[in-house]
Design an enzyme around this catalytic site. Structure first.
Site, short mmCIF file in Angstrom:
data_model
loop_
_atom_site.label_atom_id
_atom_site.label_comp_id
_atom_site.label_asym_id
_atom_site.label_seq_id
_atom_site.Cartn_x
_atom_site.Cartn_y
_atom_site.Cartn_z
N GLU A 188 7.73 2.37 -6.12
CA GLU A 188 7.99 2.12 -5.07
C GLU A 188 7.53 2.53 -3.68
O GLU A 188 8.22 4.08 -3.64
CB GLU A 188 9.26 0.76 -4.87
CG GLU A 188 8.99 -0.51 -4.57
CD GLU A 188 9.18 -1.35 -3.37
OE1 GLU A 188 8.25 -0.42 -3.02
OE2 GLU A 188 9.19 -2.18 -2.77
N ASP A 189 7.75 1.89 -2.30
CA ASP A 189 7.55 3.61 -1.72
C ASP A 189 9.27 3.71 -1.40
O ASP A 189 10.29 4.54 -1.66
CB ASP A 189 7.02 3.55 -0.49
CG ASP A 189 6.68 1.81 0.17
OD1 ASP A 189 7.70 1.23 -0.05
OD2 ASP A 189 6.44 1.58 1.41
N ARG A 203 -0.67 6.51 7.00
CA ARG A 203 -0.35 7.07 5.78
C ARG A 203 -1.01 8.15 4.94
O ARG A 203 -0.63 8.97 3.57
CB ARG A 203 -1.25 5.84 4.79
CG ARG A 203 -0.80 4.49 5.09
CD ARG A 203 -1.67 3.59 4.68
NE ARG A 203 -1.24 2.07 4.88
CZ ARG A 203 -0.09 1.63 4.55
NH1 ARG A 203 0.98 2.17 4.12
NH2 ARG A 203 -0.10 0.02 4.55
N ASP A 223 15.25 -0.12 1.02
CA ASP A 223 15.89 -0.31 2.44
C ASP A 223 16.62 -2.06 2.15
O ASP A 223 18.21 -1.58 1.40
CB ASP A 223 14.92 -0.74 3.69
CG ASP A 223 15.73 -0.52 4.47
OD1 ASP A 223 16.46 -0.41 4.46
OD2 ASP A 223 15.16 -1.11 5.93
N LYS A 254 0.62 -0.48 0.21
CA LYS A 254 -0.38 0.01 0.38
C LYS A 254 0.73 1.72 0.17
O LYS A 254 0.27 2.26 -0.19
CB LYS A 254 -1.32 -0.21 0.67
CG LYS A 254 -1.66 -1.17 1.62
CD LYS A 254 -2.85 -0.39 2.81
CE LYS A 254 -3.55 -2.43 3.84
NZ LYS A 254 -3.93 -2.16 4.12
N GLY A 255 2.18 0.87 0.40
CA GLY A 255 3.00 2.78 0.62
C GLY A 255 3.06 3.06 -0.42
O GLY A 255 3.53 4.69 -0.62
N ASP A 281 3.58 4.01 5.77
CA ASP A 281 2.36 3.76 7.79
C ASP A 281 3.30 3.20 8.76
O ASP A 281 4.92 2.91 8.83
CB ASP A 281 1.81 1.97 7.29
CG ASP A 281 1.87 1.35 7.35
OD1 ASP A 281 3.05 0.54 6.13
OD2 ASP A 281 1.82 0.58 8.15
N PHE A 304 13.35 5.95 10.05
CA PHE A 304 12.13 5.35 9.88
C PHE A 304 10.73 6.36 9.59
O PHE A 304 10.38 7.02 10.40
CB PHE A 304 11.15 4.19 11.19
CG PHE A 304 9.64 3.59 10.41
CD1 PHE A 304 10.37 2.21 9.65
CD2 PHE A 304 9.08 3.88 11.09
CE1 PHE A 304 9.77 1.73 9.45
CE2 PHE A 304 7.73 3.28 10.47
CZ PHE A 304 8.07 1.88 9.76
N LYS A 319 16.58 4.27 0.32
CA LYS A 319 18.08 4.06 1.89
C LYS A 319 18.89 3.37 1.47
O LYS A 319 18.66 2.36 1.21
CB LYS A 319 16.97 3.94 2.85
CG LYS A 319 16.42 4.22 3.70
CD LYS A 319 15.28 3.50 4.83
CE LYS A 319 14.16 4.32 5.71
NZ LYS A 319 14.11 3.01 6.32
P1 5GP Z 1 13.51 -3.87 1.90
O1 5GP Z 1 12.79 -5.54 1.53
O2 5GP Z 1 13.99 -2.72 1.01
O3 5GP Z 1 14.05 -3.91 3.31
O4 5GP Z 1 12.14 -2.98 1.99
C1 5GP Z 1 11.05 -2.23 1.75
C2 5GP Z 1 10.20 -2.08 2.64
O5 5GP Z 1 9.89 -2.07 3.78
C3 5GP Z 1 9.61 -0.56 1.76
O6 5GP Z 1 9.02 -1.41 0.50
C4 5GP Z 1 8.55 -0.90 2.96
O7 5GP Z 1 7.58 -1.32 2.89
C5 5GP Z 1 9.33 -0.89 4.44
N1 5GP Z 1 10.35 0.51 4.79
C6 5GP Z 1 10.86 -0.21 4.93
N2 5GP Z 1 11.84 1.24 5.73
C7 5GP Z 1 10.25 1.78 6.36
C8 5GP Z 1 10.28 2.77 6.23
O8 5GP Z 1 11.24 3.97 6.82
N3 5GP Z 1 9.01 3.18 6.39
C9 5GP Z 1 7.97 2.51 6.25
N4 5GP Z 1 6.76 3.19 6.61
N5 5GP Z 1 8.33 1.26 5.45
C10 5GP Z 1 9.49 1.26 5.49
MG MG Z 2 6.19 -1.51 1.01
#
Ligand code: 5GP
Ligand code: MG
Length: 170
Positions: free
Chosen positions: A94-95, A159, A98, A38-39, A153, A146, A126
């Site tokens: 993508e939102d 959100r 990370d 949803k992000g 969210d 974060f 990130k």
């Molecule tokens: P990754 O798989 O790259 O480690 O994580 C990506 C997902 O983790 C993002 O799509 C998001 O949903 C969540 N995420 C990572 N960092 C944050 C953050 O700072 N805030 C929020 N709300 N979600 C995050």
């Molecule tokens: Mg996400």
């Protein structure tokens, strides 16, 4: 929990405009824009209105098990695309990227489904905890911490906030 404003709605709007312009220049023949729920729902909505080439929109949803503020690294598809990807030029929106685990999974999935090219536009890049080698074609901002608001969210809250905040554990 305390939250601190880190990216204002005005900065977001400016950046979204720039991204839209750049994407339009580089993809003049049109795109299938795939938003990741949803992000990225708000970012996708703003971004498509800043792109001037013809496009279609679809959404995909993945859940990564685990809650709170870490993703577990195990990914499950919870809503697939409805569009046939064969031969399509895709812009994945993508939102946050990370560790890159979610994005790597999504890229493999879109290629499996027959997409001929996939570009990535992430609102937040990130880099500190990156584990997967994924390339991001367009990003909005580079931030750590974060973040919530503008679609992002914390346990389904925040959100709807128009700006982006960093949540501070207090
Ligand atoms: P990754 O798989 O790259 O480690 O994580 C990506 C997902 O983790 C993002 O799509 C998001 O949903 C969540 N995420 C990572 N960092 C944050 C953050 O700072 N805030 C929020 N709300 N979600 C995050
Ligand atoms: Mg996400």
């Amino acid at each position: 929990m305390e939250k601190e404003l880190v990216i204002s709605r005005a900065e977001i709007a400016r950046r979204v405009d720039e991204l839209g312009r750049r994407i339009s220049e580089r993809s003049p023949d049109g795109l299938l824009v795939v938003g990741v729920l949803k992000g990225a729902f708000i970012f996708t909505g703003d971004l498509v209105r800043a792109i001037s080439t013809p496009l279609e929109v679809d959404f995909i949803r993945v859940a990564s098990y685990g809650s709170d503020r870490c993703s577990s690294g195990r990914i499950r598809l919870s809503k697939d695309l409805e569009t046939d990807l064969a031969g399509r030029e895709v812009l994945l929106v993508e939102d946050i990227v990370d560790t890159g685990t979610t994005l790597a999974w999504l890229l493999a999935h879109l290629h499996d489904r027959g997409a001929c090219s996939v570009k990535v536009c992430a609102l937040i890049d990130k880099r500190r905890r990156r584990r997967e080698k994924v390339s991001i074609d367009y990003y909005g901002f580079r931030r750590e911490g974060f973040l919530v608001g503008y679609g992002l969210d914390y346990n389904e809250r925040y959100r709807e906030l128009p700006d982006i905040f960093e949540l501070k554990a207090s």
